[in-house]
Design an enzyme around this catalytic site. Structure first.
Site, PDB file in Angstrom:
ATOM      1  N   ILE A  62       8.555 -21.770  -1.231  1.00 20.42           N
ATOM      2  CA  ILE A  62       7.608 -21.620  -0.129  1.00 20.42           C
ATOM      3  C   ILE A  62       6.242 -21.815  -0.773  1.00 20.42           C
ATOM      4  O   ILE A  62       5.773 -20.974  -1.530  1.00 20.42           O
ATOM      5  CB  ILE A  62       7.738 -20.257   0.566  1.00 20.42           C
ATOM      6  CG1 ILE A  62       9.124 -20.142   1.219  1.00 20.42           C
ATOM      7  CG2 ILE A  62       6.642 -20.081   1.611  1.00 20.42           C
ATOM      8  CD1 ILE A  62       9.420 -18.792   1.839  1.00 20.42           C
ATOM      9  N   ARG A  97       0.093  -8.624  -4.551  1.00 26.44           N
ATOM     10  CA  ARG A  97      -0.546  -8.235  -3.293  1.00 26.44           C
ATOM     11  C   ARG A  97      -0.025  -6.905  -2.750  1.00 26.44           C
ATOM     12  O   ARG A  97      -0.658  -6.312  -1.886  1.00 26.44           O
ATOM     13  CB  ARG A  97      -0.344  -9.330  -2.233  1.00 26.44           C
ATOM     14  CG  ARG A  97      -1.177 -10.584  -2.473  1.00 26.44           C
ATOM     15  CD  ARG A  97      -1.062 -11.552  -1.312  1.00 26.44           C
ATOM     16  NE  ARG A  97      -1.814 -12.779  -1.540  1.00 26.44           N
ATOM     17  CZ  ARG A  97      -3.049 -13.007  -1.091  1.00 26.44           C
ATOM     18  NH1 ARG A  97      -3.689 -12.074  -0.406  1.00 26.44           N
ATOM     19  NH2 ARG A  97      -3.652 -14.170  -1.320  1.00 26.44           N
ATOM     20  N   TYR A 117       0.808  -1.218   0.000  1.00 28.39           N
ATOM     21  CA  TYR A 117       0.000   0.000   0.000  1.00 28.39           C
ATOM     22  C   TYR A 117       0.845   1.273   0.000  1.00 28.39           C
ATOM     23  O   TYR A 117       0.620   2.175  -0.798  1.00 28.39           O
ATOM     24  CB  TYR A 117      -1.005   0.025   1.187  1.00 28.39           C
ATOM     25  CG  TYR A 117      -2.039   1.136   1.034  1.00 28.39           C
ATOM     26  CD1 TYR A 117      -3.097   0.988   0.156  1.00 28.39           C
ATOM     27  CD2 TYR A 117      -1.924   2.324   1.743  1.00 28.39           C
ATOM     28  CE1 TYR A 117      -4.032   1.995  -0.017  1.00 28.39           C
ATOM     29  CE2 TYR A 117      -2.853   3.345   1.589  1.00 28.39           C
ATOM     30  CZ  TYR A 117      -3.903   3.180   0.701  1.00 28.39           C
ATOM     31  OH  TYR A 117      -4.814   4.180   0.534  1.00 28.39           O
TER      32      TYR A 117
END
Length: 292
Positions: free
Chosen positions: A204, A138, A107
């Site tokens: 991952i 994201r 953000y």
């Protein structure tokens, strides 16, 4: 390399609004029994965005306690607020995690200099091994190879990166510029095998929540030079990889584990249960792979 092989980005099971410790310990034990190489609590797949600070520390402590040093624990501890990231990283260290997975600030969209300052501030307060988590989908921010090099030069504790861009040119450039001692971990289950081929050290993974044996087996086969087995496992997992992203992660993977009898299905808002048509597709994929 400390963080090498197949690591599972663990889901966080909930029961009646709280962390389901019994189910979580059972899942961790099963993961280790199935041959997983490492565990990542409190990542995106663990719904870290909706965990309180107390729960965050609790989830990491449970993971460290249950794994008992058998596999390394790389704890999610990042935030878009540097002060909060320091606090969460401190929780990870105090809980006994082997390292911290630190997402780039989302953000805020910091500049490259801001990224360097962010990771440096965390390292100054909490010295432990760090893996940077780069997931532009994201965060709206992409760590470029030159920026990663600047971060590493300023913060020697940064030992690797979880790369979730699925951009193999960027991955290749990173391996080239960072050298063989820097750990390149895939954060994208679809591209683990090609990433390994250009010098990656592991993954991952989301899908390894449900097939830890296949993901760890693929990485092991590649490292042993058994490309036939590695390719076979890669293509076996591809339908499951697609199924894990029928809706926002971790909705499908938690639904899968519920159908497999590993957890009870409970998500935290704003995540909700799957649409019926997507649920049907998920069931088909799980049945075809003998998981339910």
């Amino acid at each position: 390399m400390q963080f090498k092989g197949a690591f599972t980005a663990l889901i966080t099971p909930f029961k009646n609004g709280a962390v389901d410790e019994e189910a979580y310990r059972g899942l961790i034990e099963w993961q280790i029994e199935q041959g997983i190489n490492g565990l990542v609590p409190c990542g995106t797949t663990g719904e870290s965005a909706t965990l309180s600070h107390a729960e965050h520390g609790e989830v990491i402590r449970i993971c460290v306690d249950q794994s008992k040093g058998r596999v390394p624990v790389l704890a999610g501890a990042g935030s878009n607020n540097t002060r909060e990231a320091i606090e969460l990283t401190r929780y990870a260290k105090e809980a006994g995690a082997d390292g911290a997975l630190l997402i780039t600030p989302y953000y805020n969209k910091p500049t490259p200099a801001g990224l360097v300052a962010h990771f440096k501030a965390i390292a100054n307060e909490v010295p432990m091994p760090f893996v940077v988590y780069n997931v532009p989908g994201r965060t709206a921010l992409n760590v470029l190879p030159a920026t990663l090099k600047a971060i590493k030069e300023a913060v020697p504790k940064v030992v690797g990166i979880k790369e979730a861009t699925a951009n193999l040119q960027q991955v290749s450039d990173m391996v080239e510029i960072m050298g063989p001692d820097f750990c390149m971990l895939s954060g994208d289950d679809f591209t683990v095998l090609p990433l390994l081929s250009v010098g990656g050290c592991g993954v991952i993974s989301v899908v390894s929540n449900i097939v830890p044996d296949k993901m760890s087996g693929m990485v092991k086969a590649f490292n042993e030079g058994d490309m036939e087995t590695a390719r076979k496992l890669h293509f076996e997992m591809q339908p499951l990889n697609r199924a894990m992203f029928l809706e926002t992660n971790p909705i499908p993977v938690k639904t899968s584990l519920t159908m497999m009898g590993k957890i009870g299905l409970e998500l935290r808002l704003p995540l909700v249960e799957m649409l019926p048509e997507n649920l049907e597709q998920l069931k088909i994929a799980l049945k075809e792979n003998g998981l339910i």
